[in-house]
Design a protein around this motif. Structure first.
Motif, mmCIF file in Angstrom:
data_model
loop_
_atom_site.group_PDB
_atom_site.id
_atom_site.type_symbol
_atom_site.label_atom_id
_atom_site.label_comp_id
_atom_site.label_asym_id
_atom_site.label_seq_id
_atom_site.Cartn_x
_atom_site.Cartn_y
_atom_site.Cartn_z
ATOM 1 N N ILE A 39 -30.242 72.074 -3.216
ATOM 2 C CA ILE A 39 -30.506 73.022 -4.319
ATOM 3 C C ILE A 39 -29.362 73.114 -5.322
ATOM 4 O O ILE A 39 -29.593 73.369 -6.487
ATOM 5 C CB ILE A 39 -30.607 74.364 -3.496
ATOM 6 C CG1 ILE A 39 -32.004 74.329 -3.021
ATOM 7 C CG2 ILE A 39 -30.662 75.742 -4.641
ATOM 8 C CD1 ILE A 39 -32.292 75.448 -1.816
ATOM 9 N N ASP A 40 -27.986 72.806 -4.746
ATOM 10 C CA ASP A 40 -26.801 72.869 -5.732
ATOM 11 C C ASP A 40 -27.200 71.804 -6.460
ATOM 12 O O ASP A 40 -26.783 71.844 -7.640
ATOM 13 C CB ASP A 40 -25.736 72.769 -4.892
ATOM 14 C CG ASP A 40 -24.332 72.882 -5.619
ATOM 15 O OD1 ASP A 40 -24.323 73.533 -6.493
ATOM 16 O OD2 ASP A 40 -23.327 72.079 -5.037
ATOM 17 N N ASN A 43 -29.362 72.598 -9.366
ATOM 18 C CA ASN A 43 -28.672 73.464 -10.196
ATOM 19 C C ASN A 43 -27.945 72.679 -11.198
ATOM 20 O O ASN A 43 -27.779 73.081 -12.265
ATOM 21 C CB ASN A 43 -27.839 74.631 -9.510
ATOM 22 C CG ASN A 43 -28.191 75.819 -10.391
ATOM 23 O OD1 ASN A 43 -28.121 75.704 -11.618
ATOM 24 N ND2 ASN A 43 -27.889 76.848 -9.468
ATOM 25 N N LEU A 46 -29.903 71.000 -13.709
ATOM 26 C CA LEU A 46 -30.243 72.002 -14.506
ATOM 27 C C LEU A 46 -29.271 72.343 -15.666
ATOM 28 O O LEU A 46 -29.612 72.381 -16.974
ATOM 29 C CB LEU A 46 -30.752 73.372 -14.130
ATOM 30 C CG LEU A 46 -32.248 73.269 -13.608
ATOM 31 C CD1 LEU A 46 -32.911 72.264 -12.765
ATOM 32 C CD2 LEU A 46 -32.683 74.731 -13.098
ATOM 33 N N GLY A 47 -28.011 72.444 -15.225
ATOM 34 C CA GLY A 47 -26.746 72.530 -16.247
ATOM 35 C C GLY A 47 -26.734 71.574 -17.274
ATOM 36 O O GLY A 47 -26.627 71.620 -18.324
ATOM 37 N N ARG A 50 -29.653 71.998 -19.521
ATOM 38 C CA ARG A 50 -29.732 73.114 -20.292
ATOM 39 C C ARG A 50 -28.519 72.789 -21.480
ATOM 40 O O ARG A 50 -28.891 73.404 -22.644
ATOM 41 C CB ARG A 50 -28.933 74.147 -19.447
ATOM 42 C CG ARG A 50 -28.486 75.369 -20.106
ATOM 43 C CD ARG A 50 -27.954 76.655 -19.223
ATOM 44 N NE ARG A 50 -27.466 77.691 -19.762
ATOM 45 C CZ ARG A 50 -26.977 78.727 -19.257
ATOM 46 N NH1 ARG A 50 -26.694 78.788 -17.757
ATOM 47 N NH2 ARG A 50 -26.547 79.917 -19.716
ATOM 48 N N GLN A 70 -31.237 78.769 -13.189
ATOM 49 C CA GLN A 70 -30.305 78.447 -12.577
ATOM 50 C C GLN A 70 -29.891 79.601 -11.695
ATOM 51 O O GLN A 70 -29.292 79.524 -10.709
ATOM 52 C CB GLN A 70 -29.065 77.891 -13.702
ATOM 53 C CG GLN A 70 -29.198 76.761 -14.103
ATOM 54 C CD GLN A 70 -28.229 76.258 -14.979
ATOM 55 O OE1 GLN A 70 -27.786 76.693 -16.260
ATOM 56 N NE2 GLN A 70 -27.222 75.380 -14.316
ATOM 57 N N SER A 71 -30.107 80.626 -12.164
ATOM 58 C CA SER A 71 -29.696 81.852 -11.540
ATOM 59 C C SER A 71 -30.637 82.071 -10.280
ATOM 60 O O SER A 71 -30.340 82.510 -9.351
ATOM 61 C CB SER A 71 -29.698 83.113 -12.234
ATOM 62 O OG SER A 71 -28.543 83.118 -13.176
ATOM 63 N N CYS A 72 -31.940 81.773 -10.540
ATOM 64 C CA CYS A 72 -32.719 81.809 -9.294
ATOM 65 C C CYS A 72 -32.612 80.696 -8.186
ATOM 66 O O CYS A 72 -32.560 81.273 -7.129
ATOM 67 C CB CYS A 72 -34.156 81.350 -9.810
ATOM 68 S SG CYS A 72 -35.085 82.893 -10.692
ATOM 69 N N LEU A 73 -31.753 79.682 -8.593
ATOM 70 C CA LEU A 73 -31.518 78.639 -7.674
ATOM 71 C C LEU A 73 -30.242 79.220 -7.090
ATOM 72 O O LEU A 73 -30.119 78.995 -5.489
ATOM 73 C CB LEU A 73 -31.395 77.449 -8.197
ATOM 74 C CG LEU A 73 -32.551 76.593 -8.900
ATOM 75 C CD1 LEU A 73 -32.081 75.463 -9.524
ATOM 76 C CD2 LEU A 73 -33.441 76.284 -7.581
ATOM 77 N N PHE A 74 -29.462 79.853 -7.527
ATOM 78 C CA PHE A 74 -28.178 80.351 -6.695
ATOM 79 C C PHE A 74 -28.673 81.546 -6.026
ATOM 80 O O PHE A 74 -28.308 81.744 -4.795
ATOM 81 C CB PHE A 74 -27.226 81.106 -7.995
ATOM 82 C CG PHE A 74 -25.808 80.362 -7.713
ATOM 83 C CD1 PHE A 74 -24.855 81.077 -6.997
ATOM 84 C CD2 PHE A 74 -25.673 79.304 -8.483
ATOM 85 C CE1 PHE A 74 -23.727 80.435 -6.433
ATOM 86 C CE2 PHE A 74 -24.289 78.847 -8.218
ATOM 87 C CZ PHE A 74 -23.249 79.365 -7.299
#
Length: 194
Positions: A39-40, A43, A46-47, A50, A70-74
């Protein structure tokens, strides 16, 4: 939420274990840590996506969606880090429905598919397809974990769908997609003579 990180180098993981949010020590080879790492990695992917979305005037309107994802993944990573049985998911049904609505909004302007789509096309589309594959791997890692959060599994399943339609959106709503052509190895135009 008050978050404070005093040290980055702790040496606590030098022996192959790490701590969960509740202080429990687990092997870095455990299914839970594998899922958290996947998951990290998603993310981080996605960075990169983005960044390219922000700098592409045709799709930059969607940068807020990528940031939200990204916040959802965190949130999902936090759920995995605090293994409390019966704890409500940070990604409830409402989060999945929001993602489904985003998928449908993008898909509406895309022509019907009549072939499989190869990853690529525009730079943003290529990164979206990469995010799609990393999301699928993260989903597989989560499924391998004992007591995996159902909301997280549903969200990751929809997330890969989102990146598929987002990749098509970045390819002129599918009009510039690269379509699979079965048997192209026989095509003289691409034959290398080997």
């Amino acid at each position: 939420m008050n978050i404070r990180i005093d040290r980055v180098v702790t040496r606590g993981g030098d022996g192959g274990e790490t701590s969960l949010g509740d202080g429990t020590r687990v092997s870095k080879g455990s299914a839970r840590i594998e899922a958290m790492g996947s998951i990290d990695e998603l993310n981080a992917t996605l960075g990169l996506l983005r960044y390219h979305v922000e700098h592409d005037r045709l799709v930059s309107v969607h940068v807020a969606d990528i940031a939200r994802l990204q916040s959802c993944l965190f949130d999902l990573g936090a759920d995995l880090c605090m293994p409390v049985t019966g704890r409500p998911s940070s990604l409830p049904s409402e989060a999945v429905r929001w993602l489904e609505a985003r998928i449908e909004a993008l898909r509406l302007s895309q022509p019907e598919l009549r072939s499989f789509v190869l990853p690529g096309g525009s730079l943003v589309a290529a990164h979206a397809h990469l995010a799609r594959t990393v999301a699928r791997r993260a989903e597989r890692a989560l499924v391998q974990m004992e007591n995996a959060p159902v909301g997280g599994m549903r969200f990751l399943n929809r997330l890969s769908d989102y990146f598929f339609v987002f990749g098509r959106h970045a390819n002129n709503d599918g009009r510039d997609d690269i379509l699979w052509q079965p048997g192209t190895w026989k095509n003289d135009a691409i034959n290398t003579g080997d």
